[in-house]
Design a protein around this motif. Structure first.
Motif, PDB file in Angstrom:
ATOM      1  N   SER A 323       0.841  -1.199   0.000  1.00 39.30           N
ATOM      2  CA  SER A 323       0.000   0.000   0.000  1.00 39.30           C
ATOM      3  C   SER A 323       0.876   1.249   0.000  1.00 39.30           C
ATOM      4  O   SER A 323       0.701   2.167   0.809  1.00 39.30           O
ATOM      5  CB  SER A 323      -0.957   0.019   1.198  1.00 39.30           C
ATOM      6  N   ASP A 324       1.805   1.293  -0.931  1.00 39.45           N
ATOM      7  CA  ASP A 324       2.802   2.354  -1.003  1.00 39.45           C
ATOM      8  C   ASP A 324       2.197   3.577  -1.690  1.00 39.45           C
ATOM      9  O   ASP A 324       1.971   3.592  -2.897  1.00 39.45           O
ATOM     10  CB  ASP A 324       4.028   1.850  -1.768  1.00 39.45           C
ATOM     11  N   ASN A 325       1.941   4.621  -0.899  1.00 39.09           N
ATOM     12  CA  ASN A 325       1.271   5.813  -1.424  1.00 39.09           C
ATOM     13  C   ASN A 325       2.133   6.608  -2.394  1.00 39.09           C
ATOM     14  O   ASN A 325       1.627   7.179  -3.370  1.00 39.09           O
ATOM     15  CB  ASN A 325       0.853   6.721  -0.262  1.00 39.09           C
ATOM     16  N   VAL A 326       3.431   6.655  -2.145  1.00 40.24           N
ATOM     17  CA  VAL A 326       4.311   7.439  -3.008  1.00 40.24           C
ATOM     18  C   VAL A 326       4.428   6.785  -4.386  1.00 40.24           C
ATOM     19  O   VAL A 326       4.375   7.460  -5.417  1.00 40.24           O
ATOM     20  CB  VAL A 326       5.684   7.630  -2.346  1.00 40.24           C
ATOM     21  N   ILE A 327       4.565   5.464  -4.415  1.00 48.08           N
ATOM     22  CA  ILE A 327       4.571   4.769  -5.708  1.00 48.08           C
ATOM     23  C   ILE A 327       3.244   5.011  -6.423  1.00 48.08           C
ATOM     24  O   ILE A 327       3.209   5.255  -7.634  1.00 48.08           O
ATOM     25  CB  ILE A 327       4.827   3.264  -5.522  1.00 48.08           C
ATOM     26  N   ALA A 328       2.152   4.963  -5.693  1.00 48.51           N
ATOM     27  CA  ALA A 328       0.837   5.152  -6.317  1.00 48.51           C
ATOM     28  C   ALA A 328       0.741   6.507  -7.005  1.00 48.51           C
ATOM     29  O   ALA A 328       0.242   6.615  -8.134  1.00 48.51           O
ATOM     30  CB  ALA A 328      -0.264   5.004  -5.278  1.00 48.51           C
ATOM     31  N   GLU A 329       1.216   7.554  -6.342  1.00 50.49           N
ATOM     32  CA  GLU A 329       1.144   8.885  -6.948  1.00 50.49           C
ATOM     33  C   GLU A 329       2.041   8.984  -8.180  1.00 50.49           C
ATOM     34  O   GLU A 329       1.695   9.625  -9.177  1.00 50.49           O
ATOM     35  CB  GLU A 329       1.521   9.955  -5.929  1.00 50.49           C
ATOM     36  N   GLY A 360     -14.154   0.355 -21.117  1.00 54.94           N
ATOM     37  CA  GLY A 360     -15.580   0.033 -21.147  1.00 54.94           C
ATOM     38  C   GLY A 360     -16.231   0.029 -19.781  1.00 54.94           C
ATOM     39  O   GLY A 360     -17.342  -0.474 -19.621  1.00 54.94           O
ATOM     40  N   LEU A 361     -15.562   0.592 -18.787  1.00 61.03           N
ATOM     41  CA  LEU A 361     -16.105   0.664 -17.443  1.00 61.03           C
ATOM     42  C   LEU A 361     -16.822   1.998 -17.246  1.00 61.03           C
ATOM     43  O   LEU A 361     -16.554   2.965 -17.951  1.00 61.03           O
ATOM     44  CB  LEU A 361     -14.974   0.508 -16.423  1.00 61.03           C
ATOM     45  N   PRO A 362     -17.735   2.077 -16.286  1.00 58.99           N
ATOM     46  CA  PRO A 362     -18.530   3.305 -16.104  1.00 58.99           C
ATOM     47  C   PRO A 362     -17.705   4.425 -15.466  1.00 58.99           C
ATOM     48  O   PRO A 362     -17.623   4.547 -14.238  1.00 58.99           O
ATOM     49  CB  PRO A 362     -19.672   2.852 -15.189  1.00 58.99           C
ATOM     50  N   ALA A 363     -17.096   5.253 -16.291  1.00 60.10           N
ATOM     51  CA  ALA A 363     -16.237   6.326 -15.799  1.00 60.10           C
ATOM     52  C   ALA A 363     -16.998   7.340 -14.961  1.00 60.10           C
ATOM     53  O   ALA A 363     -16.392   8.079 -14.171  1.00 60.10           O
ATOM     54  CB  ALA A 363     -15.554   7.031 -16.980  1.00 60.10           C
ATOM     55  N   GLY A 364     -18.306   7.393 -15.100  1.00 54.34           N
ATOM     56  CA  GLY A 364     -19.098   8.298 -14.282  1.00 54.34           C
ATOM     57  C   GLY A 364     -19.168   7.896 -12.821  1.00 54.34           C
ATOM     58  O   GLY A 364     -19.653   8.660 -11.993  1.00 54.34           O
ATOM     59  N   GLU A 365     -18.696   6.698 -12.509  1.00 49.21           N
ATOM     60  CA  GLU A 365     -18.740   6.213 -11.125  1.00 49.21           C
ATOM     61  C   GLU A 365     -17.382   6.322 -10.433  1.00 49.21           C
ATOM     62  O   GLU A 365     -17.154   5.670  -9.411  1.00 49.21           O
ATOM     63  CB  GLU A 365     -19.252   4.771 -11.092  1.00 49.21           C
ATOM     64  N   ILE A 366     -16.477   7.115 -10.999  1.00 48.97           N
ATOM     65  CA  ILE A 366     -15.197   7.354 -10.356  1.00 48.97           C
ATOM     66  C   ILE A 366     -14.845   8.831 -10.510  1.00 48.97           C
ATOM     67  O   ILE A 366     -15.003   9.409 -11.584  1.00 48.97           O
ATOM     68  CB  ILE A 366     -14.087   6.457 -10.950  1.00 48.97           C
ATOM     69  N   SER A 367     -14.412   9.435  -9.424  1.00 57.48           N
ATOM     70  CA  SER A 367     -13.969  10.825  -9.436  1.00 57.48           C
ATOM     71  C   SER A 367     -12.776  10.911  -8.496  1.00 57.48           C
ATOM     72  O   SER A 367     -12.914  10.680  -7.287  1.00 57.48           O
ATOM     73  CB  SER A 367     -15.090  11.762  -8.964  1.00 57.48           C
ATOM     74  N   LEU A 368     -11.609  11.207  -9.043  1.00 52.68           N
ATOM     75  CA  LEU A 368     -10.377  11.123  -8.271  1.00 52.68           C
ATOM     76  C   LEU A 368      -9.688  12.477  -8.145  1.00 52.68           C
ATOM     77  O   LEU A 368      -9.797  13.327  -9.030  1.00 52.68           O
ATOM     78  CB  LEU A 368      -9.409  10.137  -8.925  1.00 52.68           C
ATOM     79  N   SER A 369      -8.975  12.632  -7.041  1.00 55.40           N
ATOM     80  CA  SER A 369      -8.079  13.767  -6.850  1.00 55.40           C
ATOM     81  C   SER A 369      -6.639  13.322  -6.669  1.00 55.40           C
ATOM     82  O   SER A 369      -5.738  14.154  -6.680  1.00 55.40           O
ATOM     83  CB  SER A 369      -8.516  14.593  -5.627  1.00 55.40           C
ATOM     84  N   ASP A 370      -6.416  12.029  -6.460  1.00 56.62           N
ATOM     85  CA  ASP A 370      -5.061  11.496  -6.382  1.00 56.62           C
ATOM     86  C   ASP A 370      -5.085  10.026  -6.771  1.00 56.62           C
ATOM     87  O   ASP A 370      -6.142   9.466  -7.086  1.00 56.62           O
ATOM     88  CB  ASP A 370      -4.438  11.714  -4.998  1.00 56.62           C
ATOM     89  N   GLY A 371      -3.910   9.407  -6.785  1.00 56.97           N
ATOM     90  CA  GLY A 371      -3.820   8.004  -7.185  1.00 56.97           C
ATOM     91  C   GLY A 371      -3.600   7.053  -6.040  1.00 56.97           C
ATOM     92  O   GLY A 371      -3.611   5.832  -6.234  1.00 56.97           O
ATOM     93  N   SER A 372      -3.400   7.580  -4.836  1.00 60.93           N
ATOM     94  CA  SER A 372      -3.088   6.737  -3.683  1.00 60.93           C
ATOM     95  C   SER A 372      -4.290   6.439  -2.813  1.00 60.93           C
ATOM     96  O   SER A 372      -4.319   5.417  -2.104  1.00 60.93           O
ATOM     97  CB  SER A 372      -2.015   7.421  -2.821  1.00 60.93           C
ATOM     98  N   GLY A 373      -5.276   7.322  -2.813  1.00 55.59           N
ATOM     99  CA  GLY A 373      -6.407   7.180  -1.906  1.00 55.59           C
ATOM    100  C   GLY A 373      -6.252   7.981  -0.629  1.00 55.59           C
ATOM    101  O   GLY A 373      -7.109   7.902   0.253  1.00 55.59           O
ATOM    102  N   LEU A 374      -5.188   8.775  -0.518  1.00 56.23           N
ATOM    103  CA  LEU A 374      -5.047   9.639   0.648  1.00 56.23           C
ATOM    104  C   LEU A 374      -6.047  10.783   0.639  1.00 56.23           C
ATOM    105  O   LEU A 374      -6.362  11.345   1.692  1.00 56.23           O
ATOM    106  CB  LEU A 374      -3.624  10.204   0.707  1.00 56.23           C
TER     107      LEU A 374
END
Length: 491
Positions: A323-329, A360-374
């Protein structure tokens, strides 16, 4: 030169033989995509497919030791799943909003959902979306380069960050097998010939914008789990990678991070080139190639050396397992670069959304501000997570199967190593393989579970209004849900 130290590993407790067999089964199922011969040999840079290997007599297939998930196992019914899990969704420790999706992995068919399409704060479960999108956008074999080029003046060396968060100074780095600055320094010295290095310019311009994410809690940049996200860093910005490696189990991966990862890396590189003072290290940008060269010196912009990261398939594995946040970002920014977006928090989020739609996935069901989940601004629906996992497991996109190799296993490894050990959850020991996520008031889990009758399901449970009390109680309440799926045929 001594090889890099072994990877940090969380302690694993002994399991009963029957559970251990199930764990081995899940591990084999999860990494089937990496068996050679196959595409992963090339992704990992394996030369086994070369002419010499082709002349060898192929090894016979191994004899089966454990049966795989039963492809003919009955599909649970909606009523059966509802009866198993709904009594558990009202647990006080989960708070007032618990959203869930359960689907069949083989067919992708939804079996049960409550609030399944509702955007929910996902915490670190976000990393599943990051892993899938970067594998799709960059490919499993892609390696992130770190380059050195000639500066504008003789003896100036520009260290150009390409976004590799695992880059090490030398063989004592945090991430085993990482690219190393001492290797790059040797290349530079050879390329410079008789020109002595005089200065290091640090170019981290590949990542524009803020270095801390929107929606991050105030303590994240200094709390040991986040860092300033720059295009050049060593050891995930850890100030003491050797100590961090030794204390990984006790600290759950938290470690002190340096405030300016790019300049810290530049100073280490300067020392490797034989330069002493910090005054010889400055921020800047690489000159364009093609300028006039001084007598005996490389022309400005000339590449003096390059090292490359581990392949993307390994970076994703580390990101998910630890669960490496820095790699995720850093990986979210690789999605941005692959889709011609700025390599920033905003660009990474936009590019990940774009790739989700391409799949082909529902992009309307995801809204992100980062890649780690912090970020507390992130929203992902449980049904998008189960769709994403099912897509990765179907085989139509074999490169996406890499997300399974790093998933923790209940009562065995990673963030699930100490879970599924009490009576109400023990059915999940060895048969739940999932990514977890935790912020204050937010608890999530998404992954795979095998039912008592051998049917492989994907599930996601997210709650973002949990009481801010004992997180262990909330996690156990989540584990009872997954354990119920593991312990029933649900028909």
């Amino acid at each position: 030169m001594a090889p890099p130290p072994p990877a940090p590993r969380r302690r694993r407790r002994l399991l009963p033989v029957a559970v251990l067999a199930t764990v081995l089964l899940l591990v084999l199922a999860g990494v089937a995509v990496v068996l050679r011969p196959g595409p992963v040999a090339g992704w990992l840079g394996d030369d086994a497919a070369g002419p010499a290997a082709a002349a060898q007599v192929p090894e016979p297939d191994p004899s089966p030791v454990l049966a795989g998930p039963d492809a003919n196992a009955p599909l649970p019914t909606a009523a059966g799943v509802r009866a198993a899990v709904e009594p558990l969704l009202g647990a006080a420790a989960l708070g007032s909003r618990v959203n869930i999706s359960v689907a069949d992995l083989t067919t992708g068919q939804s079996i049960y959902a409550r609030g399944g399409d509702d955007g929910t704060v996902p915490a670190s479960v976000t990393k599943l979306a990051t892993g899938v999108t970067v594998l799709e956008a960059r490919g499993p074999g892609y390696r992130i380069p770190t380059r050195a080029v000639a500066g504008a003046n003789p003896g100036e060396v520009v260290l150009v960050g390409g976004g590799d968060p695992t880059l090490a100074v030398d063989g004592k780095g945090f991430y085993p097998g990482a690219a190393r600055l001492d290797t790059l320094a040797k290349q530079v010295k050879q390329a410079l010939g008789g020109t002595a290095p005089t200065k290091v310019v640090v170019d981290s311009s590949l990542f524009p914008g803020p270095v801390h994410g929107p929606g991050w809690d105030d303590d994240i940049p200094t709390g040991g789990y986040g860092a300033s996200i720059t295009a050049l860093m060593t050891d995930g910005a850890r100030s003491d990678p050797e100590a961090a490696r030794k204390t990984f189990d006790d600290t759950h991966g938290a470690a002190e991070r340096v405030p300016r990862p790019d300049l810290t890396a530049g100073r280490s590189f300067a020392r490797l080139l034989g330069l002493g003072g910090d005054a010889q290290v400055t921020p800047g940008t690489a000159p364009p190639a093609g300028g006039a060269a001084a007598t005996g010196a490389p022309a400005p912009g000339t590449e003096l050396g390059k090292v490359e990261s581990l392949p993307m398939i390994r970076l994703v594995d580390i990101m998910i397992s630890d669960s490496d946040n820095v790699i995720a970002e850093a990986l979210a920014r690789q999605v941005a670069l692959a889709r011609n977006q700025p390599a920033s928090f905003v660009g990474g989020a936009a590019a990940m959304d774009e790739v989700i739609g391409e799949l082909g996935l529902p992009a309307g069901e995801i809204s992100l501000s980062d890649g780690s989940g912090l970020s507390r601004n992130n929203r992902i629906s449980p049904s998008l997570l189960t769709d994403l996992i099912a897509l990765a497991g179907k085989g139509d996109h074999p490169e996406l199967g890499a997300i399974f190799g790093g998933l923790p296993v209940g009562a065995w490894s990673g963030t699930l190593g100490d879970r599924y050990r009490v009576d109400a959850t023990e059915a999940g020991a060895g048969v739940v393989r999932a990514k977890t996520g935790t912020l204050t008031g937010v608890h999530a889990i998404a992954g795979l579970v095998t039912t008592a009758e051998g049917r492989l399901l994907t599930f996601a449970v997210l709650t973002d209004r949990a009481p801010a009390g004992d997180s262990d109680v909330s996690r156990q309440a989540l584990d009872r849900i997954a354990g119920a799926l593991a312990g029933c045929g649900c028909r």
